[in-house]
Design an enzyme around this catalytic site. Structure first.
Site, mmCIF file in Angstrom:
data_model
loop_
_atom_site.group_PDB
_atom_site.id
_atom_site.type_symbol
_atom_site.label_atom_id
_atom_site.label_comp_id
_atom_site.label_asym_id
_atom_site.label_seq_id
_atom_site.Cartn_x
_atom_site.Cartn_y
_atom_site.Cartn_z
ATOM 1 N N GLY A 182 -61.042 -14.223 21.244
ATOM 2 C CA GLY A 182 -61.109 -14.068 22.685
ATOM 3 C C GLY A 182 -62.506 -13.724 23.145
ATOM 4 C CD GLU A 222 -62.228 -10.157 24.037
ATOM 5 O OE1 GLU A 222 -63.171 -9.987 24.838
ATOM 6 O OE2 GLU A 222 -62.401 -10.355 22.827
ATOM 7 C CG HIS A 225 -65.574 -6.628 25.937
ATOM 8 N ND1 HIS A 225 -66.501 -5.723 25.491
ATOM 9 C CD2 HIS A 225 -65.122 -7.284 24.824
ATOM 10 C CE1 HIS A 225 -66.623 -5.809 24.169
ATOM 11 N NE2 HIS A 225 -65.782 -6.747 23.748
ATOM 12 C CG HIS A 231 -68.135 -5.171 20.468
ATOM 13 N ND1 HIS A 231 -68.855 -6.333 20.487
ATOM 14 C CD2 HIS A 231 -66.835 -5.532 20.695
ATOM 15 C CE1 HIS A 231 -68.040 -7.358 20.711
ATOM 16 N NE2 HIS A 231 -66.808 -6.894 20.845
ATOM 17 C CD1 TRP A 233 -71.803 -3.067 15.991
ATOM 18 C CD2 TRP A 233 -69.607 -3.054 16.401
ATOM 19 N NE1 TRP A 233 -71.431 -4.357 16.262
ATOM 20 C CE2 TRP A 233 -70.080 -4.384 16.513
ATOM 21 C CE3 TRP A 233 -68.250 -2.804 16.621
ATOM 22 C CZ2 TRP A 233 -69.239 -5.445 16.841
ATOM 23 C CZ3 TRP A 233 -67.430 -3.865 16.944
ATOM 24 C CH2 TRP A 233 -67.917 -5.164 17.048
ATOM 25 C CB VAL A 246 -69.105 5.779 25.160
ATOM 26 C CG1 VAL A 246 -68.024 6.849 25.243
ATOM 27 C CG2 VAL A 246 -68.791 4.642 26.129
ATOM 28 C CB THR A 249 -67.616 6.229 20.767
ATOM 29 O OG1 THR A 249 -68.821 5.808 21.408
ATOM 30 C CG2 THR A 249 -66.452 6.085 21.740
#
Length: 317
Positions: A182, A222, A225, A231, A233, A246, A249
């Site tokens: 996706g 998705e 997003h 993502h 990482w 963020v 995380t």
């Protein structure tokens, strides 16, 4: 996965790894569209202010999102059932409200960070002209598979035109090229291409949904997003220097796939390691089950700003 062109992947029965094309689309739009680049800068500045709590959050209660699902099919199996579509909406409503039963599996160290995004979804009941609708369109196509070039979003290219993106979340379901599950368009792009595209084998929890991506979490990822999440990482090709913008995380060395065991330490992030159970990693559907408070702050920022016209329309749709 150094050396691999973003978004390109071949699969075999022993190689089922999540692959998302959102960053491929993002980089293309940055190259092609100066306005998109300017919009992204403004959106990120606003998101930073929200996470730092320098700007008051205006969004209250639960945001209810009308969804239109455009099923674009080249073969009978791709014309997925209403029941399969309904199963996907059910997953979204559990995941974005922290009502998914597997949230109990979040490691103790992060349980206080697992957050309710206060976003719910329903299939649209009226179309752009005010007529009753099922919230589903079905379009036969001669195109054998689609890529991240957005052709599935245009009737003239063998897909289906978007409904007004300030009133609906457009989801396209189709055959995607090998290995691509996706992709989404981040906030700030053109209305005609705004929305999310999902492979018909990774949509919902029944019918053509295929393990290990038959838990509906590709759409959760998705739509994350679409609500401006990156993502986890930071898309730095395992360089340990990327960021998803963020604070809560952990930094991690690259995408996790499959179903890792906790803890998985990378980038000197021990003792707790990677938050691989986050929806914005690449793990199997059964291995991802949380958003964080910081990620919800980014969603708040975009729903109070770049997607505010959309939010204001909800009551009348």
């Amino acid at each position: 996965m150094p050396g691999m062109q973003p978004g390109l992947r071949t699969t075999s029965p022993s190689d089922y790894s999540r692959w998302c094309g959102a960053m491929e689309v993002h980089r293309r739009l940055l190259d092609e569209n100066p306005e998109y680049s300017e919009n992204r800068t403004l959106i990120e500045n606003h998101a930073f202010a929200y996470e730092q709590r320098r700007e008051a959050v205006a969004r209250q209660g639960v945001t209810d999102v009308p969804v239109v699902v455009h099923v674009v099919h080249n073969a009978p199996a791709q014309n997925i059932s209403d029941d399969q579509i309904a199963s996907q909406i059910d997953v979204l409503n559990r995941d974005f409200r922290k009502k998914n039963p597997d949230v109990s599996r979040v490691p103790a160290v992060w349980q206080s960070l697992a957050a309710d995004a206060r976003v719910e979804f329903h299939l649209a009941q009226t179309d752009a002209l005010g007529s009753p609708t099922s919230g589903i369109t079905r379009t036969p196509t001669s195109i054998p598979s689609f890529s991240t070039d957005d052709t599935v979003k245009f009737t003239s290219d063998g897909g289906h035109d978007a409904w007004p993106s300030n009133s609906y979340l457009n989801l396209w379901v189709c055959q995607l090229r090998g290995g691509l599950l996706g992709y989404a368009q981040f906030p700030g792009g053109a209305a005609a291409t705004d929305g999310v595209v999902i492979a018909y084998t990774a949509f919902g929890t029944n019918g053509t949904a295929t393990a290990p991506f038959n838990g509906g979490r590709t759409a959760t990822h998705e739509i994350g997003h679409w609500l401006n999440l990156r993502h986890i990482w930071g898309d730095d090709d395992q360089g340990c220097s990327g960021s998803d913008f963020v604070a809560d995380t952990p930094n991690q060395g690259g995408p996790n796939t499959g179903s890792p065991r906790f803890p998985r330490v990378t980038c000197l992030n021990g003792p707790d390691g990677d938050m691989f159970m986050n929806y914005m990693d690449y793990t199997d559907d059964a291995a991802m089950f949380m958003f964080t408070e910081g990620q919800v702050a980014r969603m708040d920022a975009v729903l109070d700003n770049a997607r505010l016209p959309f939010t204001r329309q909800l009551a009348s749709v």
